[in-house]
Design a protein around this motif. Sequence first.
Motif, mmCIF file in Angstrom:
data_model
loop_
_atom_site.group_PDB
_atom_site.id
_atom_site.type_symbol
_atom_site.label_atom_id
_atom_site.label_comp_id
_atom_site.label_asym_id
_atom_site.label_seq_id
_atom_site.Cartn_x
_atom_site.Cartn_y
_atom_site.Cartn_z
ATOM 1 N N GLU A 9 1.495 -1.170 -0.144
ATOM 2 C CA GLU A 9 -0.353 0.003 0.185
ATOM 3 C C GLU A 9 0.833 1.700 0.218
ATOM 4 O OE1 GLU A 9 -3.593 0.117 -0.651
ATOM 5 O OE2 GLU A 9 -3.262 -2.104 -0.839
ATOM 6 N N LEU A 10 1.950 1.270 0.678
ATOM 7 C CA LEU A 10 2.902 2.270 1.301
ATOM 8 C C LEU A 10 4.260 2.338 0.362
ATOM 9 C CD1 LEU A 10 1.034 3.821 4.081
ATOM 10 C CD2 LEU A 10 0.985 4.695 1.986
ATOM 11 N N GLY A 11 4.112 1.131 -0.371
ATOM 12 C CA GLY A 11 5.658 1.202 -0.647
ATOM 13 C C GLY A 11 6.514 1.768 -2.038
ATOM 14 N N GLN A 12 6.141 3.251 -2.412
ATOM 15 C CA GLN A 12 6.777 3.998 -3.114
ATOM 16 C C GLN A 12 7.103 5.169 -1.773
ATOM 17 O OE1 GLN A 12 2.827 3.180 -2.769
ATOM 18 N NE2 GLN A 12 2.189 5.813 -2.438
ATOM 19 N N LEU A 13 6.486 5.229 -0.664
ATOM 20 C CA LEU A 13 7.085 6.454 0.357
ATOM 21 C C LEU A 13 7.878 5.872 1.216
ATOM 22 C CD1 LEU A 13 3.462 7.760 1.050
ATOM 23 C CD2 LEU A 13 5.683 8.818 -0.571
ATOM 24 N N PHE A 14 7.828 4.163 1.886
ATOM 25 C CA PHE A 14 8.467 4.084 2.558
ATOM 26 C C PHE A 14 9.036 2.726 2.542
ATOM 27 C CE2 PHE A 14 5.972 6.850 4.746
ATOM 28 C CZ PHE A 14 6.796 7.449 5.828
ATOM 29 N N THR A 15 10.055 1.521 3.267
ATOM 30 C CA THR A 15 10.439 0.343 2.527
ATOM 31 C C THR A 15 10.149 -0.834 3.788
ATOM 32 O OG1 THR A 15 12.163 0.681 1.115
ATOM 33 C CG2 THR A 15 12.217 -1.370 2.560
ATOM 34 N N PHE A 16 9.327 -1.287 3.990
ATOM 35 C CA PHE A 16 8.596 -1.887 5.475
ATOM 36 C C PHE A 16 9.310 -3.231 5.729
ATOM 37 C CE2 PHE A 16 5.607 0.973 4.828
ATOM 38 C CZ PHE A 16 5.387 1.891 5.870
ATOM 39 N N ALA A 17 9.967 -3.741 6.226
ATOM 40 C CA ALA A 17 10.640 -4.555 7.156
ATOM 41 C C ALA A 17 9.939 -5.744 8.556
ATOM 42 C CB ALA A 17 12.247 -4.963 6.732
ATOM 43 N N PRO A 18 9.703 -6.758 8.287
ATOM 44 C CA PRO A 18 9.760 -7.385 9.446
ATOM 45 C C PRO A 18 10.683 -7.026 10.544
ATOM 46 C CG PRO A 18 9.010 -8.418 8.126
ATOM 47 C CD PRO A 18 9.472 -7.839 7.298
ATOM 48 N N SER A 19 10.828 -7.241 12.030
ATOM 49 C CA SER A 19 12.454 -6.790 12.689
ATOM 50 C C SER A 19 11.470 -7.883 13.998
ATOM 51 C CB SER A 19 12.386 -6.143 13.380
ATOM 52 O OG SER A 19 13.545 -5.171 13.528
ATOM 53 N N GLY A 20 11.828 -9.413 13.775
ATOM 54 C CA GLY A 20 11.808 -9.794 14.641
ATOM 55 C C GLY A 20 10.009 -10.282 14.543
ATOM 56 N N ASN A 21 9.389 -11.009 15.805
ATOM 57 C CA ASN A 21 8.127 -11.374 15.414
ATOM 58 C C ASN A 21 7.196 -10.035 15.846
ATOM 59 O OD1 ASN A 21 9.189 -14.480 14.906
ATOM 60 N ND2 ASN A 21 9.267 -14.541 17.700
ATOM 61 N N ALA A 22 7.003 -9.372 16.660
ATOM 62 C CA ALA A 22 6.241 -7.885 16.750
ATOM 63 C C ALA A 22 6.909 -6.897 16.641
ATOM 64 C CB ALA A 22 6.373 -8.141 18.473
ATOM 65 N N TRP A 23 7.850 -6.335 15.731
ATOM 66 C CA TRP A 23 8.622 -5.474 15.117
ATOM 67 C C TRP A 23 8.150 -5.472 13.855
ATOM 68 C CZ3 TRP A 23 7.970 -1.847 19.139
ATOM 69 C CH2 TRP A 23 8.197 -2.603 20.429
ATOM 70 N N ILE A 24 8.245 -3.632 13.016
ATOM 71 C CA ILE A 24 7.901 -3.621 11.551
ATOM 72 C C ILE A 24 9.014 -1.971 11.688
ATOM 73 C CG2 ILE A 24 7.423 -3.302 9.578
ATOM 74 C CD1 ILE A 24 4.533 -4.857 10.848
ATOM 75 N N ASP A 25 9.992 -2.428 10.497
ATOM 76 C CA ASP A 25 11.058 -1.194 10.909
ATOM 77 C C ASP A 25 10.012 -0.058 9.244
ATOM 78 O OD1 ASP A 25 12.054 -2.088 13.275
ATOM 79 O OD2 ASP A 25 14.561 -2.062 11.073
ATOM 80 N N ALA A 26 9.848 1.239 9.414
ATOM 81 C CA ALA A 26 9.322 1.831 8.336
ATOM 82 C C ALA A 26 11.165 2.445 7.946
ATOM 83 C CB ALA A 26 8.352 2.379 8.787
ATOM 84 N N MET A 27 11.417 2.755 6.877
ATOM 85 C CA MET A 27 12.506 3.644 6.636
ATOM 86 C C MET A 27 12.019 3.501 4.970
ATOM 87 S SD MET A 27 15.140 0.280 6.998
ATOM 88 C CE MET A 27 13.818 -1.111 6.752
ATOM 89 N N GLN A 28 13.407 5.201 4.815
ATOM 90 C CA GLN A 28 13.525 5.728 3.659
ATOM 91 C C GLN A 28 13.501 4.273 2.701
ATOM 92 O OE1 GLN A 28 14.725 9.366 3.624
ATOM 93 N NE2 GLN A 28 12.840 10.576 3.517
ATOM 94 N N PRO A 29 13.194 4.017 1.157
ATOM 95 C CA PRO A 29 13.934 3.397 0.421
ATOM 96 C C PRO A 29 15.500 3.391 0.139
ATOM 97 C CG PRO A 29 11.518 3.949 -0.251
ATOM 98 C CD PRO A 29 11.522 5.044 0.918
#
Length: 108
Positions: A9-29
């Motif tokens: 949904e938002l991949g053009q603005l951010f990169t989302f990556a699972p970080s462990g079992n409970a977290w999601i990192d949101a980063m600029q591509p």
Amino acid sequence: DSAYVLQRELGQLFTFAPSGNAWIDAMQPGVSGSGIAQLAEHYGIGRDEVMAFGDSMNDYEIIRFVGTGCAMERAPALKAVADRVVGCNRDHAVQQELRRVLESLSNP
């Protein structure tokens, strides 16, 4: 699954990556790789001279970017793209690998 929905949904603005079992990192591509590239350029170091360690998909970009990418033992998705697989954190695998590399440089 949420990280993949966010990426779709938002991949053009951010990169989302699972970080462990409970977290999601949101980063600029490109942020992870570009930060390492800037440091390497500043110090006159080539990508092939850089080693990185990762334990989750939030480390995917840096593992792919550097000359030697190391996945931790319990990072199954990173193992597919890493150059090496090292043990786990509780066994001090990063320190052991760094020691091995540094000793190999001092004893050619």
